[in-house]
Design a protein around this motif. Structure first.
Motif, short mmCIF file in Angstrom:
data_model
loop_
_atom_site.label_atom_id
_atom_site.label_comp_id
_atom_site.label_asym_id
_atom_site.label_seq_id
_atom_site.Cartn_x
_atom_site.Cartn_y
_atom_site.Cartn_z
N PRO A 137 0.83 -1.22 0.00
CA PRO A 137 0.00 0.00 0.00
C PRO A 137 0.86 1.25 0.00
O PRO A 137 1.88 1.33 0.69
CB PRO A 137 -0.81 -0.13 1.30
CG PRO A 137 -0.83 -1.60 1.59
CD PRO A 137 0.49 -2.13 1.11
N ARG A 138 0.43 2.26 -0.77
CA ARG A 138 1.20 3.50 -0.91
C ARG A 138 0.77 4.51 0.15
O ARG A 138 -0.40 4.84 0.28
CB ARG A 138 0.97 4.09 -2.32
CG ARG A 138 1.72 3.34 -3.40
CD ARG A 138 1.24 3.79 -4.78
NE ARG A 138 1.34 5.23 -4.99
CZ ARG A 138 2.37 5.82 -5.60
NH1 ARG A 138 3.40 5.11 -6.04
NH2 ARG A 138 2.38 7.13 -5.78
N TRP A 139 1.78 5.00 0.87
CA TRP A 139 1.56 6.00 1.91
C TRP A 139 2.20 7.31 1.46
O TRP A 139 3.43 7.42 1.39
CB TRP A 139 2.19 5.52 3.22
CG TRP A 139 2.09 6.47 4.37
CD1 TRP A 139 1.11 7.37 4.62
CD2 TRP A 139 3.04 6.61 5.44
NE1 TRP A 139 1.37 8.06 5.78
CE2 TRP A 139 2.54 7.62 6.30
CE3 TRP A 139 4.25 5.98 5.75
CZ2 TRP A 139 3.23 8.02 7.45
CZ3 TRP A 139 4.93 6.37 6.90
CH2 TRP A 139 4.42 7.37 7.73
N LEU A 169 4.30 -0.27 4.60
CA LEU A 169 3.78 0.60 3.55
C LEU A 169 4.90 1.05 2.61
O LEU A 169 6.06 1.08 2.99
CB LEU A 169 3.14 1.85 4.18
CG LEU A 169 1.98 1.61 5.15
CD1 LEU A 169 1.55 2.91 5.80
CD2 LEU A 169 0.80 0.94 4.44
N PRO A 194 -1.85 8.31 -6.83
CA PRO A 194 -2.39 7.11 -6.19
C PRO A 194 -1.92 7.04 -4.74
O PRO A 194 -0.74 7.26 -4.45
CB PRO A 194 -1.80 5.96 -7.02
CG PRO A 194 -1.37 6.59 -8.31
CD PRO A 194 -0.98 7.99 -7.98
N ASP A 196 -2.98 4.99 -0.78
CA ASP A 196 -3.83 4.17 0.08
C ASP A 196 -3.91 4.74 1.49
O ASP A 196 -4.83 4.42 2.24
CB ASP A 196 -3.29 2.73 0.14
CG ASP A 196 -3.25 2.09 -1.23
OD1 ASP A 196 -4.34 1.82 -1.78
OD2 ASP A 196 -2.15 1.86 -1.76
N VAL A 197 -2.94 5.58 1.86
CA VAL A 197 -2.88 6.23 3.16
C VAL A 197 -2.26 7.61 2.94
O VAL A 197 -1.39 7.77 2.07
CB VAL A 197 -2.01 5.44 4.18
CG1 VAL A 197 -2.19 5.99 5.59
CG2 VAL A 197 -2.33 3.96 4.14
N HIS A 232 -9.12 11.84 -2.98
CA HIS A 232 -9.06 10.72 -2.03
C HIS A 232 -10.18 10.87 -0.99
O HIS A 232 -9.92 11.11 0.19
CB HIS A 232 -7.70 10.70 -1.33
CG HIS A 232 -6.54 10.59 -2.26
ND1 HIS A 232 -6.21 9.42 -2.91
CD2 HIS A 232 -5.63 11.52 -2.67
CE1 HIS A 232 -5.14 9.63 -3.67
NE2 HIS A 232 -4.78 10.88 -3.55
N THR A 235 -9.83 7.89 1.74
CA THR A 235 -8.50 7.42 2.15
C THR A 235 -8.20 7.84 3.59
O THR A 235 -8.43 9.00 3.95
CB THR A 235 -7.43 8.00 1.21
OG1 THR A 235 -7.75 7.65 -0.14
CG2 THR A 235 -6.05 7.46 1.55
N LEU A 321 -5.77 1.34 9.24
CA LEU A 321 -5.29 0.56 8.11
C LEU A 321 -5.98 -0.79 8.08
O LEU A 321 -6.39 -1.32 9.12
CB LEU A 321 -3.77 0.35 8.21
CG LEU A 321 -2.92 1.62 8.28
CD1 LEU A 321 -1.44 1.24 8.40
CD2 LEU A 321 -3.15 2.50 7.07
#
Length: 342
Positions: A137-139, A169, A194, A196-197, A232, A235, A321
């Motif tokens: 996942p991308r932070w 992450l 993009p 995710d966090v 987002h 997110t 998360l």
């Protein structure tokens, strides 16, 4: 041995400008303040992650130029341990060779010398294979010089890198030394990435470099988050308010605001956004995360301070998360025998 395309092995990449990993949208540089654009040229947080079954070493081909003949330091990590560091000279076309621990397949991480702005052009294994690790996942982390990692002795010790390892992450470091003042064009660029966090950790430079009043920072934070939320909407997003800065806590800036008042304004903006319905937003008050003993210059954390901040951020983010899956990184860390820390 054939050189492999490095792209599948690179992590922490936000944008690209040709072969260079950059930290601002190359098509949108004209709207950025000059200091933000300048810092965005450095590949802070960009690293190589790989498995190396049967390999004795990894070779990294890169381009980097350094005024004054400054050398670069490539650091090999496995899990939470630094395995080794290798000095390499900057050049238009250079190769560094890093030995791997016998009997270990990884996963491994190589942190290149960020200050040289290297562009990795190829990678290959010596005596085995090289495989990219699965995507995580991308932070996306935005902030100022503290987020960029100032006064940490190694890139791997900066708080976003350390917290990213803890949480499993892929950390994208958008910390810009000297800026990080709630620039709304940066919010729009973050919205287009993009992620995710998300974590936003700014406000300290709103006391000094470009002075803000407390009401101005309150409205800026709300506007910044609103623009980020356009890209987002669901997110998880953590707001980190300014850390301790003893000389600024009760000292008014040019607009009459102390850092304590600015911190309160940022935290109140976050709380009001939550009350307005942003259930995926949370706030980490920064005032008590560090003490004066963790500050190298009264502002920037030392390694121990970065570690404390990383732990606090990881603890604040963890409940938001999804449950972590056991991946190759966790398995590799479990197999790692103790080694010296770089």
């Amino acid at each position: 041995m054939t050189w492999l395309d490095p792209d599948p092995f690179l992590r922490g990449v936000a944008w690209r400008d040709g072969r260079h990993a950059v930290r601002a949208d190359p098509a949108d540089l004209a709207r950025l303040p000059w200091d933000t654009g300048e810092r965005a040229l450095l590949p802070i947080g960009v690293r190589l992650e790989f498995l190396a079954p049967g390999a004795r070493a990894v070779e990294i081909r890169y381009r980097a130029e350094a005024p004054g003949g400054r050398v670069g330091l490539f650091a090999l990590w496995q899990g939470e341990r630094c395995v080794t560091e290798v000095l390499s000279d900057p050049a238009e076309d250079a190769v560094t060779t890093i030995g791997l621990p016998p009997g270990e397949d990884g996963p491994f991480t190589v942190h290149p010398p960020e200050a040289l702005g290297p562009a990795v052009t190829g990678v290959r294994a010596v005596g085995g294979a090289l495989l990219p690790v699965p995507a995580r996942p991308r932070w996306v982390v935005h902030g100022d010089s503290i987020t960029e990692g100032w006064w940490s002795t190694r890139p791997a010790h900066a708080w976003p890198a350390a917290a990213g390892r803890t949480l499993g992450l892929d950390t994208i470091n958008l910390g810009y030394a000297g800026s990080g003042r709630g620039e709304l064009c940066v919010a729009e660029q973050i919205a287009a990435l993009p992620a995710d966090v998300l974590t936003l950790a700014f406000g300290t430079n709103c006391w000094s470099g470009v002075p803000f009043s407390a009401p101005l920072l309150y409205e800026t934070v709300r506007a910044f988050v609103t623009l980020v939320r356009a890209g987002h909407p669901e997110t998880p997003l953590l707001l980190v308010s300014p850390l301790l800065r003893p000389d600024a806590e009760e000292t008014p800036n040019a607009l009459g605001a102390t850092l304590s008042e600015l911190r309160t304004a940022l935290e109140r903006a976050g709380a009001d956004l939550v009350r307005a319905g942003d259930s995926r937003l949370s706030v980490l008050p920064g005032r008590d995360v560090l003490g004066p003993e963790h500050l190298m210059d009264g502002l920037h954390p030392d390694d121990s301070g970065h570690a404390r901040l990383a732990a606090a951020v990881a603890k604040a983010l963890a409940p938001h998360l999804p449950p972590a899956k056991e991946d190759v990184r966790a398995a590799g860390a479990a197999r790692t025998s103790p080694r010296r820390a770089c």
